[in-house]
Design a protein around this motif. Structure first.
Motif, PDB file in Angstrom:
ATOM      1  N   TYR A 194       0.822  -1.207   0.000  1.00 28.29           N
ATOM      2  CA  TYR A 194       0.000   0.000   0.000  1.00 28.29           C
ATOM      3  C   TYR A 194       0.860   1.263   0.000  1.00 28.29           C
ATOM      4  O   TYR A 194       1.959   1.302   0.529  1.00 28.29           O
ATOM      5  N   LEU A 195       0.305   2.305  -0.617  1.00 26.77           N
ATOM      6  CA  LEU A 195       0.935   3.618  -0.698  1.00 26.77           C
ATOM      7  C   LEU A 195      -0.037   4.656  -0.151  1.00 26.77           C
ATOM      8  O   LEU A 195      -1.237   4.408  -0.060  1.00 26.77           O
ATOM      9  N   GLU A 196       0.472   5.833   0.174  1.00 26.61           N
ATOM     10  CA  GLU A 196      -0.378   6.886   0.725  1.00 26.61           C
ATOM     11  C   GLU A 196      -0.048   8.241   0.089  1.00 26.61           C
ATOM     12  O   GLU A 196       1.065   8.471  -0.382  1.00 26.61           O
ATOM     13  N   ASP A 197      -1.057   9.120   0.086  1.00 26.39           N
ATOM     14  CA  ASP A 197      -0.873  10.550  -0.213  1.00 26.39           C
ATOM     15  C   ASP A 197      -0.109  10.789  -1.509  1.00 26.39           C
ATOM     16  O   ASP A 197       0.931  11.448  -1.543  1.00 26.39           O
ATOM     17  N   GLN A 198      -0.652  10.261  -2.607  1.00 23.72           N
ATOM     18  CA  GLN A 198       0.032  10.366  -3.887  1.00 23.72           C
ATOM     19  C   GLN A 198      -0.386  11.593  -4.701  1.00 23.72           C
ATOM     20  O   GLN A 198       0.329  11.990  -5.612  1.00 23.72           O
ATOM     21  N   PHE A 199      -1.540  12.169  -4.384  1.00 19.67           N
ATOM     22  CA  PHE A 199      -1.980  13.393  -5.044  1.00 19.67           C
ATOM     23  C   PHE A 199      -2.259  14.453  -3.988  1.00 19.67           C
ATOM     24  O   PHE A 199      -2.718  14.134  -2.886  1.00 19.67           O
ATOM     25  N   TYR A 200      -1.962  15.698  -4.313  1.00 16.84           N
ATOM     26  CA  TYR A 200      -2.179  16.772  -3.343  1.00 16.84           C
ATOM     27  C   TYR A 200      -2.780  17.990  -4.026  1.00 16.84           C
ATOM     28  O   TYR A 200      -2.603  18.228  -5.221  1.00 16.84           O
ATOM     29  N   ILE A 201      -3.506  18.771  -3.230  1.00 14.33           N
ATOM     30  CA  ILE A 201      -4.035  20.064  -3.673  1.00 14.33           C
ATOM     31  C   ILE A 201      -4.003  20.985  -2.466  1.00 14.33           C
ATOM     32  O   ILE A 201      -4.273  20.549  -1.334  1.00 14.33           O
ATOM     33  N   GLY A 202      -3.610  22.233  -2.675  1.00  9.25           N
ATOM     34  CA  GLY A 202      -3.452  23.128  -1.543  1.00  9.25           C
ATOM     35  C   GLY A 202      -3.827  24.561  -1.857  1.00  9.25           C
ATOM     36  O   GLY A 202      -3.869  24.980  -3.014  1.00  9.25           O
ATOM     37  N   VAL A 203      -4.105  25.300  -0.799  1.00 15.33           N
ATOM     38  CA  VAL A 203      -4.407  26.724  -0.903  1.00 15.33           C
ATOM     39  C   VAL A 203      -3.705  27.422   0.249  1.00 15.33           C
ATOM     40  O   VAL A 203      -3.608  26.869   1.354  1.00 15.33           O
ATOM     41  N   GLY A 204      -3.176  28.612   0.008  1.00 15.61           N
ATOM     42  CA  GLY A 204      -2.426  29.281   1.053  1.00 15.61           C
ATOM     43  C   GLY A 204      -2.382  30.793   0.896  1.00 15.61           C
ATOM     44  O   GLY A 204      -2.880  31.354  -0.101  1.00 15.61           O
ATOM     45  N   TYR A 205      -1.764  31.430   1.878  1.00 11.33           N
ATOM     46  CA  TYR A 205      -1.591  32.886   1.897  1.00 11.33           C
ATOM     47  C   TYR A 205      -0.103  33.204   1.874  1.00 11.33           C
ATOM     48  O   TYR A 205       0.676  32.641   2.656  1.00 11.33           O
ATOM     49  N   ASN A 206       0.293  34.086   0.963  1.00  9.96           N
ATOM     50  CA  ASN A 206       1.691  34.475   0.803  1.00  9.96           C
ATOM     51  C   ASN A 206       2.004  35.738   1.613  1.00  9.96           C
ATOM     52  O   ASN A 206       1.350  36.772   1.448  1.00  9.96           O
ATOM     53  N   VAL A 207       3.004  35.619   2.480  1.00  9.51           N
ATOM     54  CA  VAL A 207       3.468  36.762   3.272  1.00  9.51           C
ATOM     55  C   VAL A 207       4.829  37.195   2.730  1.00  9.51           C
ATOM     56  O   VAL A 207       5.740  36.371   2.584  1.00  9.51           O
ATOM     57  N   LEU A 208       4.982  38.481   2.427  1.00 11.96           N
ATOM     58  CA  LEU A 208       6.260  39.020   1.952  1.00 11.96           C
ATOM     59  C   LEU A 208       7.091  39.469   3.144  1.00 11.96           C
ATOM     60  O   LEU A 208       6.656  40.326   3.937  1.00 11.96           O
ATOM     61  N   TYR A 261      -2.557  35.152  -2.615  1.00 13.59           N
ATOM     62  CA  TYR A 261      -2.936  33.747  -2.492  1.00 13.59           C
ATOM     63  C   TYR A 261      -1.981  32.802  -3.215  1.00 13.59           C
ATOM     64  O   TYR A 261      -1.205  33.193  -4.087  1.00 13.59           O
ATOM     65  N   ASN A 262      -2.070  31.531  -2.818  1.00 16.53           N
ATOM     66  CA  ASN A 262      -1.350  30.429  -3.463  1.00 16.53           C
ATOM     67  C   ASN A 262      -2.332  29.307  -3.749  1.00 16.53           C
ATOM     68  O   ASN A 262      -3.159  28.951  -2.905  1.00 16.53           O
ATOM     69  N   LEU A 263      -2.230  28.728  -4.950  1.00 15.73           N
ATOM     70  CA  LEU A 263      -2.963  27.526  -5.320  1.00 15.73           C
ATOM     71  C   LEU A 263      -1.957  26.528  -5.879  1.00 15.73           C
ATOM     72  O   LEU A 263      -1.128  26.895  -6.721  1.00 15.73           O
ATOM     73  N   GLN A 264      -2.015  25.279  -5.418  1.00 17.18           N
ATOM     74  CA  GLN A 264      -1.063  24.288  -5.875  1.00 17.18           C
ATOM     75  C   GLN A 264      -1.727  22.920  -5.995  1.00 17.18           C
ATOM     76  O   GLN A 264      -2.693  22.622  -5.278  1.00 17.18           O
ATOM     77  N   ALA A 265      -1.207  22.105  -6.890  1.00 14.50           N
ATOM     78  CA  ALA A 265      -1.710  20.748  -7.069  1.00 14.50           C
ATOM     79  C   ALA A 265      -0.622  19.936  -7.752  1.00 14.50           C
ATOM     80  O   ALA A 265       0.225  20.473  -8.474  1.00 14.50           O
ATOM     81  N   GLY A 266      -0.637  18.616  -7.501  1.00 12.88           N
ATOM     82  CA  GLY A 266       0.370  17.786  -8.151  1.00 12.88           C
ATOM     83  C   GLY A 266       0.318  16.337  -7.711  1.00 12.88           C
ATOM     84  O   GLY A 266      -0.602  15.898  -7.001  1.00 12.88           O
ATOM     85  N   PHE A 267       1.323  15.590  -8.141  1.00 14.23           N
ATOM     86  CA  PHE A 267       1.465  14.162  -7.853  1.00 14.23           C
ATOM     87  C   PHE A 267       2.792  13.923  -7.138  1.00 14.23           C
ATOM     88  O   PHE A 267       3.802  14.539  -7.488  1.00 14.23           O
ATOM     89  N   ILE A 268       2.769  13.048  -6.140  1.00 18.84           N
ATOM     90  CA  ILE A 268       3.986  12.682  -5.412  1.00 18.84           C
ATOM     91  C   ILE A 268       4.137  11.163  -5.429  1.00 18.84           C
ATOM     92  O   ILE A 268       3.204  10.438  -5.077  1.00 18.84           O
TER      93      ILE A 268
END
Length: 233
Positions: free
Chosen positions: A37-51, A65-72
């Motif tokens: 078995y494998l875990e957490d192979q796809f991800y999607i995220g949202v965030g706030y960018n601080v300078l 804002y930040n939006l991200q998605a991908g495969f691990i």
């Protein structure tokens, strides 16, 4: 026809007996599943960018804002499969709103701080291909889908599109900003339980290139990102 049925029954009985013997003498079914078995192979995220490290006169505005998605690719390193590494490929879009305005003048990019009622917003926007590398620890098993996780590592990003945009009462101005660093890299930490996981990222290099200046001083602000990340499969 009868002979065919008898052959099928005999074959099925032999198969069941062999599975029973294997289960008693070698390993139980949990271990077999644990080995795959494998875990957490796809991800999607949202965030706030601080300078961070911005000049005194520069302030953030609106929602950066930040939006991200991908495969691990999940690569367990022990038999229990709760410790391993993850190597991924993803896409991210980031917006950074502030009162720092960029404009093109004689093939160079000039920066200034803008205030006033006519000014609405100014932003940098980036679109990136990202390569996350994680060291993974979790409390999962083959049967348990709600578990704690701590994933720490680094992320390398390539900005294939970077733009500056200014919005005023008189209209909009947008152009491709070559001062934005193409290679972005930093440290990240993802931790949480089940669905809800905190995502944190700290950039190790500035958002803009070294020769970017404001009133003769270098603009070397960096990004701190805080948000939520969700894992699937």
């Amino acid at each position: 026809m009868i002979r065919t049925v008898l052959q099928f029954i005999v074959s099925a009985v032999c198969l069941l007996l062999s599975i029973s013997v294997l289960g008693q003498t070698v390993m139980d079914t949990t271990v077999v599943r644990d080995s795959r078995y494998l875990e957490d192979q796809f991800y999607i995220g949202v965030g706030y960018n601080v300078l961070l490290d911005t000049p005194d006169e520069v302030g953030q505005q609106n929602l950066s804002y930040n939006l991200q998605a991908g495969f691990i690719k999940d690569i367990p390193l022990n038999l229990r499969r709760n410790f391993g590494v993850g190597l991924g490929l993803g896409y991210a879009v980031n917006s950074y709103y502030s009162n720092l305005v960029s404009s093109e003048e004689s093939n160079t990019i000039v920066y200034q701080v803008m205030e006033g009622s006519n000014f609405n917003r100014s932003k940098f926007e980036t679109h990136s291909i990202e390569l996350p590398l994680e060291l993974r620890w979790r409390t999962s098993t083959a049967e348990e889908y709600k578990f704690w996780r701590i994933y720490a590592g680094a992320k390398l990003g390539y900005v294939f599109s970077g733009r500056s945009k200014l919005v005023t009462d008189d209209g909009n101005d947008s152009f491709s900003n070559n001062d934005i660093e193409k290679l972005q890299y930093g440290l990240m930490l993802n931790f949480g339980y089940n669905t809800w996981n905190i995502h944190a990222y700290y950039a190790l290099n500035p958002l803009l290139k070294e020769d970017s200046t404001l009133n003769g001083n270098p603009i070397d602000f960096r990004v701190l990102r805080i948000g939520l990340i969700f894992y699937i499969l």
